[in-house]
Design an enzyme around this catalytic site. Sequence first.
Site, short mmCIF file in Angstrom:
data_model
loop_
_atom_site.label_atom_id
_atom_site.label_comp_id
_atom_site.label_asym_id
_atom_site.label_seq_id
_atom_site.Cartn_x
_atom_site.Cartn_y
_atom_site.Cartn_z
N LEU A 88 -1.81 5.46 -21.25
CA LEU A 88 -1.80 6.52 -22.14
C LEU A 88 -0.26 7.14 -22.13
CD1 LEU A 88 -5.16 8.66 -21.30
CD2 LEU A 88 -4.55 7.69 -23.55
N ASP A 89 0.22 7.47 -23.17
CA ASP A 89 1.55 8.00 -23.14
C ASP A 89 1.71 9.54 -22.40
OD1 ASP A 89 1.66 10.01 -25.25
OD2 ASP A 89 1.24 8.43 -26.45
N GLY A 90 2.88 9.65 -22.05
CA GLY A 90 2.82 10.94 -21.49
C GLY A 90 2.35 12.38 -22.08
N ASP A 91 2.39 12.30 -23.47
CA ASP A 91 2.05 13.48 -24.08
C ASP A 91 0.40 13.51 -24.08
OD1 ASP A 91 4.58 14.64 -24.39
OD2 ASP A 91 5.20 13.81 -26.07
N SER A 92 -0.16 12.16 -23.90
CA SER A 92 -1.61 11.99 -24.27
C SER A 92 -2.16 12.51 -23.03
CB SER A 92 -1.81 10.78 -24.67
OG SER A 92 -1.34 10.54 -25.96
#
Length: 287
Positions: A135-139
């Site tokens: 999961l990317d940092g913003d998710s």
Amino acid sequence: MSKSIASERASKGVRLQKAMADAGLGARRDCEEMIVAGRVQVNGRVVQTLPCFVDPASDVVALDGEVIELPIPEDSADSSTTQAASKARAFIYVLINKPKGVITTTSDPEGRRNVIDLVPTSIRRDERLFPVGRLDGDSTGLLLITNDGDLAYQLTHPKFGITKEYRVLTTGLASDEQLQKLRAGMYLVNPASDGTKTSKRAAMESVRIIKRFVDRARGDRTMLSVTLREGQNREIRRMLARVGLKVRELERVAIGPLRAGDLKPGQAKLLGKKDVEKLRAATLGSD
């Protein structure tokens, strides 16, 4: 590694990425990326070509110069050794609810908070755990942390088709035409480790509108439910951008049969036998 060595390993030994995954270095696909990137050495020689086979009982495998302790398969050890190893190594499964800003990695040279930091110290102290998928940092949302390389492989490889469900808040009012394009699929361009670029088809298993928000002050928004069976890097964000929708918030709400329940952002829970059996059953029933 030369072809002669690789062919010799094919007759006895295990695939290098499987041996690394069994050692708790990550899912098999993550280990393959490490190998192709030139970070892995076998008996002092860099390996970048797959397939490569190793004998965990005799070969020395290192990642970034650090020697890895490889578990010995049952057919390569006597029964007493195998039983002792089995007792010494228990698989651990931790479900976390990742908050925004936490990165999906086991370590970070910049010192940023990572998903392993969310696992209680008493659980991760003596085990090399790794996240299954990304999961990317913003998710935000659900992520499984484990040391079970085989299950991680089954949960991430496309052939098993395990679904992941997301709640996505976008700018604008999504139209039926945009959703139809998302269901039909499109090709996304991905950079390879050698600098080249490849294109791969991406499609949403399902996408539907949960609610539209008409708001003159804050701007119109749409809440979507999205289900994927195979995830490419930032796939949902890239697909939505292609049809003119920008992601404002993205949360993974389900991994196969697993849901957050009362698990709040930043919290972690150790999965019990029933939850793990549900995950395994999902991989068996996805053919």
